[in-house]
Each structure stands twice: as structure tokens, then as C-alpha cells.
Scaffold this active site. Sequence first.
Site, PDB file in Angstrom:
ATOM      1  N   LYS A   1      -3.193  11.506  -2.852  1.00  0.00           N
ATOM      2  CA  LYS A   1      -2.166  12.377  -2.215  1.00  0.00           C
ATOM      3  C   LYS A   1      -0.907  13.069  -3.184  1.00  0.00           C
ATOM      4  O   LYS A   1      -0.356  12.984  -2.339  1.00  0.00           O
ATOM      5  CB  LYS A   1      -2.505  11.168  -1.506  1.00  0.00           C
ATOM      6  CG  LYS A   1      -3.035  10.762  -0.520  1.00  0.00           C
ATOM      7  CD  LYS A   1      -3.136   9.993   0.316  1.00  0.00           C
ATOM      8  CE  LYS A   1      -4.405   9.179   1.233  1.00  0.00           C
ATOM      9  NZ  LYS A   1      -5.075   9.650   1.914  1.00  0.00           N
TER      10      LYS A   1
ATOM     11  N   ASP B   1       0.429  -1.214  -0.025  1.00  0.00           N
ATOM     12  CA  ASP B   1      -0.211  -0.092   0.303  1.00  0.00           C
ATOM     13  C   ASP B   1       0.708   1.614  -0.527  1.00  0.00           C
ATOM     14  O   ASP B   1       1.185   1.604   1.236  1.00  0.00           O
ATOM     15  CB  ASP B   1      -0.556  -0.246   1.811  1.00  0.00           C
ATOM     16  CG  ASP B   1      -1.691   1.050   1.627  1.00  0.00           C
ATOM     17  OD1 ASP B   1      -1.116   2.002   0.751  1.00  0.00           O
ATOM     18  OD2 ASP B   1      -2.634   1.304   2.623  1.00  0.00           O
TER      19      ASP B   1
END
Lengths: 144, 414
Positions: free
Chosen positions: B232, B206
Site C-alpha cells: 500500500k 493499525d
Amino acid sequence: MGLGSDMYRQQILDHYKNPRNYGELEDPTFTHVGENPMCGDEIRIDVKLEEDGESDDEETIKQVAFSGDGCAISQASASMLSKELQGKTVEELLEMDRDDVIDMLGVDISPMRVKCAVLAEKVAQDGAEIHRGELDVDKTTTED
Amino acid sequence: MSSQDLESLDVEGIRQQFPILQREFDGQQVVYLDNAATTQTPDPVVDAMSDYYRQYNANVHRGIHHLSQEASIAYEEAHDRVAEFINADGREEVIFTKNTTESENLLAYSWGLNELEPGDEIVLTEMEHHASLVTWQQIGKRTGADVKYIRIDDSGRLDMDHARDLITDDTEIVSAVHVSNTLGTVNPVGELTDLAHEHGALSFIDGAQAVPNRPVDVEEIGADFYAFSGHKMAGPTGIGVLYGKQELLEDMEPYLYGGGMIRKVTFEESTWGELPWKFEPGTPPIAEAVGLHAAVDWLEDIGMDRIRAHEQELAAYAYDRLDAEGDVEIYGPEAGSDRGGLVSFNLEGVHAHDLTSILNDHTVAVRAGDHCTQPLHDKLGVPASTRASFYVYNTREEVDKLVAALDDARQLFA
């Protein structure tokens, strides 16, 4: 701006630092717990109703105590509610809504903190409904 | 890269590309320190998306007309650009999803549900984001596979001895977060991948908090799967990436079915199209792909090494300043170690939500809560923490404003 955020007026801080009716009742008519998963606030509320012969109305709230852990808004709200509810009827408790809680707190609650503010009220209301046999939950959560 | 190169990062020039950073509330300029949740979007990215809608908006893949050709080329090239950015072998290995969470679910449903069975083991870490923790936990329940968690030590790092104990021949997949969104820990994901491979298991990383902030090379890590989100990393919301090794993706069943992913359909049967389209049915996030492409260009123009250095410098500065206050508890590895650009903490005697509301009165935007790592917070023994997270446009002065605002909370709650 600066010191004295609108949300943290003296009254809120006073109830947070010196909570009223904090603890547990010895012989509550009903007791219920709840949490606000987003913040990790937890509240337990004990309610004692007037008993047969003590008053004309057995649905009148005689005493309230709360315990728990969490942010200032959730804990101050529980403290203020514990005072507010004494002498009220269960019906009046069940009729309370979000705006009544915010009025009671006397400050503007930012939208993201409303859940903190209403936790105690929801716990008390669910506890009353469980007591009446109208609801069946183990724990109240503000996410429902 | 020399330190001189790192110093030449033109933060003021960068800030000019973000009108949102000039916004004021009650006369105070916003101090945006919530970048681990989502980063702000620079003008070139907004412009690229606006240009798409104004000039060549059309559906992709099947169109013969000019606009669809332009849109299709842009959409497909975005895959190439992302592949290049993370050093994947090509667009076949880059699947566009909605976000990191969907990338994790794609893998869990497509591979996990079909391959896992009772007795198999899924190895996670105690610092997983709910995106992977909840997903694998539920896939475990449905398949009968066991889920195990690699412990963290007191410094907030993975206990690698424990990892070596947990990862065995029963392990089918090791799923680990690259950079912790709560602790800032940078995990040895290459080493974890090697351990998985030694036991015939796959690795899923991740990278939601890694790709935005540091150079990431999936080949060097060796990961079989790797996921991250556009929003992000200076890109738009609504687009995420699942990288997967081509030979693994080819063997996997699609997770979503529909148009745009098929080779041939009859009333009875369907066969699947080429990678990556096999995993991208329906109208995909086209404008978002254009935006993500622009974001990658923008980031590489600055340089990922520089971005990492800038964030580490800010995180170390914030750590030291908060630590010097004396009544602040900080979570995760000590200052100066390899850390992501974030600091999670609690101020003694003040609940994280109260602190964050008070910081908001100073227009300092931080996040409070469990940051989607509830089990980790249980382990830390706190219901919530406040997290300040940095990006390429943040400054030391902004950290100073955060620290100065703590006084207000202290006075109120004293």
C-alpha cells in the site's frame, strides 16, 4: 463504450426496476434464503409445487416468488429465474448451472459479478434439496 | 513546509515511473483510484527487486558465500531503513511479516493468547478493519477476554468521551486503526495510546492506511506496536511490518517456529535468537524486503509531507465535487478536515456494485463492498459503498472523470 454497459442491457434493468413475482407466496411448498456476503445481496425464494391430483407430476414447479435486496444483477437474475422456473420440474432446476443462468440473463457477466448472478439459482436449488431432505443448511451463501 | 514547496510536486514526472498508468482498456486510459486496496509500484522498486533476482539472489543469514552475504546485508539493511522511516530505535524493533493482517495475528497469538484471561478487556474502535476486529474477537473467545468498541459519532470520528469510559484498569490492550480505510478518519492515536498507558494497557495501531500517506513517528505516538503493509506504499505484495518496543518483543513468545530464528536446538529444547529474527523463521521475503527498502527511499525522496498534502487536496476536491452532485451520500469527516486520501460514498438509487461496474466501463478503477469493515457498514445502514482512494500519482482530472461517469449510472438506473 459509454452509456449502456454490456452488463446493463435493457432487459436486466427492466427486471431490476420492475421485478416479476416479487413478494412471498401464501402457501409455499418450500422457502429458502441466501446471501452474497461480498456484496450484501439477499434473496428469499418461495416455491410452490403442483399438488397431488393437480398434475401428473408432483415435482413440477407451479409458482415462484422472490424478495430481497441487492445489486441489479442479483435482483434481475432472481426476477428472471422466477419466470423461467414456472412449469419446470425440480430435476430441471437442480440441473441448472452457471452457464444456464448467464444464458438466461443474456449478457456477459464479468467474473467478479458471477456470484451476484447465480445467487437466486443457488438459493432455489438449495431450497429444493432441503425440501427433499438431501441438504441441511439454514442459509445459502455464495462464498461456500 | 511552505505551500510553494507543496505545489512543486511533479505529478507528471512521477506518473512516468508507472507504466501501468498508461494502460488502456477499449481505448481509454486507466484511472486508478483503488489505492487504499493496493498502490502501483514505480520502476525503481521493480528494478531493485529485479536486480536482486538477477544479481544477488541467495538465502540469507547463514550463508558464507558471496551471494548470500550480499543478500543478507540487503535483507538486514531493509530493516534498518524501515526503522529509520518510522523512527523506531533500530532493526530489533522491525519484524517483517507477510502483511498488516499477519502483523496483527503475530501480536494476537504471541502476546494475546499468552497474556489474556477472563475478566481482561480488549478495546477496539467501531471502525476497525476486519484484520484487527476479527483477530481480537477470536482471541477474546479463546481467552475469555471481553472485546469492547469505542463508538463513532455522526461525523465518523471516535467518541473520545466514550473511549475514556471504556478504557479502564481492566483493559489490557487498545487496538485502533490510525486512518480508517472506509471513513478516511484520522484517529488521535497518540491520545488513545496515552489513555491505554494511564491504565497499564498496551496500544496497537493499525497503520496500513497511514504509513503510505503521511509522516509516521512511532516514538511520537508512543505506540507499543504498530503495523503496516508494503504493497500500500509503492512497495511489493508479500511483505508487511510489525513494529514493537524492544523490551516487549523480547518478552514475547515466537508466533511461528522453525529455522533461522533459533540460538540453540537439542532434541528436547530450543532457545530463540536475537530480535527481530526470533519472529522471522523460515526463508523470509528477501526480494520483497529489497523492494520495500526501495519504496521507502522513493517515498522519502518525494517527501511524506508533500504526499500527505497532495492526497488531502485530492480527497477534499473529490469530496466537494461529489457533494455538489446532490444525490451522493459521503461517509466520514467533512471536507477540509484532516482526512486520509480516500472518499467512500453511495449514489442514490444505485447499488455500489452496479455503480462500480459502470465506472469500470469508463476504465475508472474504484472499489465496492464493505471494505473489510462490515460492522461499520451495518452501523452506517448500507450494505456496501463505493470507495475512491488516491495516491501520489493521481490528478484532479482523474477525479473529474469519476464524477462525470456518475451520469451514466444515473441514466441507466433512472
